[in-house]
Design a protein around this motif. Structure first.
Motif, PDB file in Angstrom:
ATOM      1  N   MET A 114       0.565  -1.247   0.279  1.00  0.00           N
ATOM      2  CA  MET A 114      -0.029  -0.144  -0.010  1.00  0.00           C
ATOM      3  C   MET A 114       0.858   1.542  -0.122  1.00  0.00           C
ATOM      4  N   TRP A 115       0.600   1.845  -1.048  1.00  0.00           N
ATOM      5  CA  TRP A 115       1.134   3.229  -0.115  1.00  0.00           C
ATOM      6  C   TRP A 115       0.107   4.401   0.451  1.00  0.00           C
ATOM      7  N   ILE A 116       0.692   5.445   1.792  1.00  0.00           N
ATOM      8  CA  ILE A 116      -0.256   5.800   2.417  1.00  0.00           C
ATOM      9  C   ILE A 116       0.516   7.172   2.696  1.00  0.00           C
ATOM     10  N   ASP A 117      -0.624   8.500   2.267  1.00  0.00           N
ATOM     11  CA  ASP A 117      -0.456   9.505   2.795  1.00  0.00           C
ATOM     12  C   ASP A 117      -1.507   9.337   3.832  1.00  0.00           C
ATOM     13  N   PHE A 118      -0.820   9.829   5.234  1.00  0.00           N
ATOM     14  CA  PHE A 118      -1.154   9.891   5.913  1.00  0.00           C
ATOM     15  C   PHE A 118      -1.745  11.395   6.654  1.00  0.00           C
ATOM     16  N   ALA A 119      -1.662  12.221   5.149  1.00  0.00           N
ATOM     17  CA  ALA A 119      -1.675  13.190   5.751  1.00  0.00           C
ATOM     18  C   ALA A 119      -3.217  13.933   6.629  1.00  0.00           C
ATOM     19  N   SER A 120      -4.181  13.775   5.186  1.00  0.00           N
ATOM     20  CA  SER A 120      -5.314  13.931   5.369  1.00  0.00           C
ATOM     21  C   SER A 120      -6.131  13.682   6.576  1.00  0.00           C
ATOM     22  N   PRO A 121      -7.149  14.879   7.467  1.00  0.00           N
ATOM     23  CA  PRO A 121      -7.280  15.691   7.685  1.00  0.00           C
ATOM     24  C   PRO A 121      -6.143  16.182   8.561  1.00  0.00           C
ATOM     25  N   SER A 122      -5.365  15.643   8.546  1.00  0.00           N
ATOM     26  CA  SER A 122      -4.568  16.758   9.812  1.00  0.00           C
ATOM     27  C   SER A 122      -3.384  17.776   9.005  1.00  0.00           C
ATOM     28  N   ASP A 123      -3.570  17.955   7.596  1.00  0.00           N
ATOM     29  CA  ASP A 123      -3.067  19.073   6.887  1.00  0.00           C
ATOM     30  C   ASP A 123      -4.107  20.228   6.655  1.00  0.00           C
ATOM     31  N   TRP A 124      -5.277  20.311   7.291  1.00  0.00           N
ATOM     32  CA  TRP A 124      -6.457  21.197   6.935  1.00  0.00           C
ATOM     33  C   TRP A 124      -6.391  21.784   8.358  1.00  0.00           C
ATOM     34  N   THR A 125      -5.311  21.148   9.787  1.00  0.00           N
ATOM     35  CA  THR A 125      -5.843  22.275  10.780  1.00  0.00           C
ATOM     36  C   THR A 125      -4.355  21.748  10.902  1.00  0.00           C
ATOM     37  N   TYR A 126      -4.781  23.437  12.519  1.00  0.00           N
ATOM     38  CA  TYR A 126      -4.109  23.026  13.558  1.00  0.00           C
ATOM     39  C   TYR A 126      -4.246  22.293  14.672  1.00  0.00           C
ATOM     40  N   GLY A 127      -5.259  21.771  14.771  1.00  0.00           N
ATOM     41  CA  GLY A 127      -5.582  20.474  15.684  1.00  0.00           C
ATOM     42  C   GLY A 127      -4.889  19.474  15.809  1.00  0.00           C
ATOM     43  N   PRO A 128      -4.979  18.251  17.029  1.00  0.00           N
ATOM     44  CA  PRO A 128      -3.992  17.316  17.123  1.00  0.00           C
ATOM     45  C   PRO A 128      -4.747  16.467  16.759  1.00  0.00           C
ATOM     46  N   VAL A 129      -4.695  16.127  15.790  1.00  0.00           N
ATOM     47  CA  VAL A 129      -4.843  14.843  14.303  1.00  0.00           C
ATOM     48  C   VAL A 129      -4.272  13.880  15.024  1.00  0.00           C
ATOM     49  N   GLN A 130      -4.683  12.962  15.947  1.00  0.00           N
ATOM     50  CA  GLN A 130      -4.008  11.818  16.284  1.00  0.00           C
ATOM     51  C   GLN A 130      -4.511  10.511  15.615  1.00  0.00           C
ATOM     52  N   PHE A 131      -4.122   9.492  15.095  1.00  0.00           N
ATOM     53  CA  PHE A 131      -5.169   8.059  15.310  1.00  0.00           C
ATOM     54  C   PHE A 131      -3.598   6.846  15.839  1.00  0.00           C
ATOM     55  N   PRO A 132      -3.322   6.558  16.087  1.00  0.00           N
ATOM     56  CA  PRO A 132      -2.296   5.416  16.318  1.00  0.00           C
ATOM     57  C   PRO A 132      -2.883   4.272  16.706  1.00  0.00           C
ATOM     58  N   HIS A 133      -3.814   4.148  17.412  1.00  0.00           N
ATOM     59  CA  HIS A 133      -4.562   3.116  17.656  1.00  0.00           C
ATOM     60  C   HIS A 133      -5.252   2.583  16.455  1.00  0.00           C
ATOM     61  N   LEU A 185     -18.298  12.224   9.574  1.00  0.00           N
ATOM     62  CA  LEU A 185     -17.225  12.299   7.944  1.00  0.00           C
ATOM     63  C   LEU A 185     -17.692  11.552   6.696  1.00  0.00           C
ATOM     64  N   ARG A 186     -17.072  12.031   5.678  1.00  0.00           N
ATOM     65  CA  ARG A 186     -17.472  11.114   4.289  1.00  0.00           C
ATOM     66  C   ARG A 186     -15.731  10.679   3.872  1.00  0.00           C
ATOM     67  N   VAL A 187     -15.869  10.235   2.901  1.00  0.00           N
ATOM     68  CA  VAL A 187     -14.136   9.536   2.114  1.00  0.00           C
ATOM     69  C   VAL A 187     -14.373  10.932   1.042  1.00  0.00           C
ATOM     70  N   GLY A 188     -13.531  11.493   1.376  1.00  0.00           N
ATOM     71  CA  GLY A 188     -13.567  12.492   0.903  1.00  0.00           C
ATOM     72  C   GLY A 188     -12.790  14.561   1.148  1.00  0.00           C
ATOM     73  N   GLU A 189     -13.527  14.103   2.820  1.00  0.00           N
ATOM     74  CA  GLU A 189     -13.813  15.132   3.245  1.00  0.00           C
ATOM     75  C   GLU A 189     -12.512  15.881   4.137  1.00  0.00           C
ATOM     76  N   ASN A 190     -11.562  16.109   3.291  1.00  0.00           N
ATOM     77  CA  ASN A 190     -10.214  16.280   4.081  1.00  0.00           C
ATOM     78  C   ASN A 190     -10.531  18.102   4.941  1.00  0.00           C
ATOM     79  N   ARG A 191     -11.280  19.003   4.513  1.00  0.00           N
ATOM     80  CA  ARG A 191     -11.096  20.661   4.955  1.00  0.00           C
ATOM     81  C   ARG A 191     -12.695  19.972   5.555  1.00  0.00           C
ATOM     82  N   ILE A 192     -12.523  19.145   7.098  1.00  0.00           N
ATOM     83  CA  ILE A 192     -13.813  18.967   7.806  1.00  0.00           C
ATOM     84  C   ILE A 192     -14.040  20.532   8.423  1.00  0.00           C
TER      85      ILE A 192
END
Length: 258
Positions: free
Chosen positions: A105-124, A210-217
């Motif tokens: 797999m090729w995974i871009d882990f940015a979204s949606p953390s690239d659209w907010t300064y809020g802490p998007v953390q999802f390690p689990h 939230l929906r697929v492709g909804e980067n700008r929440i």
């Protein structure tokens, strides 16, 4: 190529697109290519990167010399939502089953953390994903084009690289040790802050999914994840950790925390 863009308009291609979309058209092409390669070079494989094909074609049985590589997944941060999770995991299951091999797999882990300064953390969520699909995955490339995400989502990214080697990783113990090593005297406060960040992003129930492709929440949904009292608590923990570090005079810990 991974997307045909309906460039061919011959009768056969038009019929394939009408029946099953571009995924069927491309799937039939890949199948024929695999068959020809198998005839001429039985020891070789065909590597297919379905970069922009929305799903695996249902009516195509591929020869066993097909290897699916770099199946793209760029919404890992939204895997908190069952609808997003089911859609992406169904794609992975389908390609693995139809090709008869694990996929990379090729995974871009940015979204949606690239659209907010809020802490998007999802390690689990990352650990759970790899644990569920360990027999379907043979590797992965984890990256982002948003440089800031390497800072804001660094704890998740750190766990991700560990999970690639150990899908049963103890995430909490790993983050505990990360904070201890990096933050010195501020480790306990920093860890409490990180736990709160993970809890809010991974487990908050929203007024609408939230929906697929909804980067700008929408901001109102962000405010449901991070209401004012939670933001105040995060700021308090941040300031306390930084104060503890500064009192210790540990320049390396201060740099890491900031």
């Amino acid at each position: 190529g991974s997307s045909v863009g309906s460039a061919c308009h011959c009768p056969a291609c038009r019929r394939a697109v009408a029946k099953g979309g571009e995924e069927l058209l491309m799937g039939l092409f890949v199948k024929r290519l695999c068959e020809r390669v198998k005839e001429r070079w039985p020891d070789k494989t065909v590597i297919y990167i379905p970069w922009s094909i929305p799903k695996c074609p249902e009516d195509v049985e591929f020869p066993d010399n097909l290897v699916v590589s770099h199946l793209n997944l760029d919404v890992m941060g939204l895997m908190r939502e069952p609808s997003v999770r089911n859609l992406e995991e169904d794609r992975l299951r389908a390609w693995s089953a139809r090709s008869g091999h694990p996929v990379s797999m090729w995974i871009d882990f940015a979204s949606p953390s690239d659209w907010t300064y809020g802490p998007v953390q999802f390690p689990h969520l990352v650990r759970d994903f790899y644990s569920r699909h360990r027999d379907r995955l043979e590797g992965g490339m984890v990256l982002t084009y948003g440089g800031a995400c390497f800072i804001t989502a660094a704890p998740t990214y750190y766990v991700w690289n560990r999970v690639l080697w150990d899908p049963e990783l103890d995430v909490d113990a790993t983050l505990d040790e990360m904070c201890r090593r990096l933050f010195g005297a501020g480790a306990d406060s920093g860890r409490e802050l990180l736990r709160l960040q993970c809890e809010r992003w991974q487990n908050t129930s929203l007024s609408r999914p939230l929906r697929v492709g909804e980067n700008r929440i929408p901001p109102r949904l962000f405010r449901e994840i991070w209401p004012s009292d939670v933001v105040a608590r995060m700021k308090t923990l941040r300031d306390r950790a930084l104060s503890e570090i500064e009192r210790s005079g540990d320049a390396a810990a201060r740099r890491s925390f900031l």
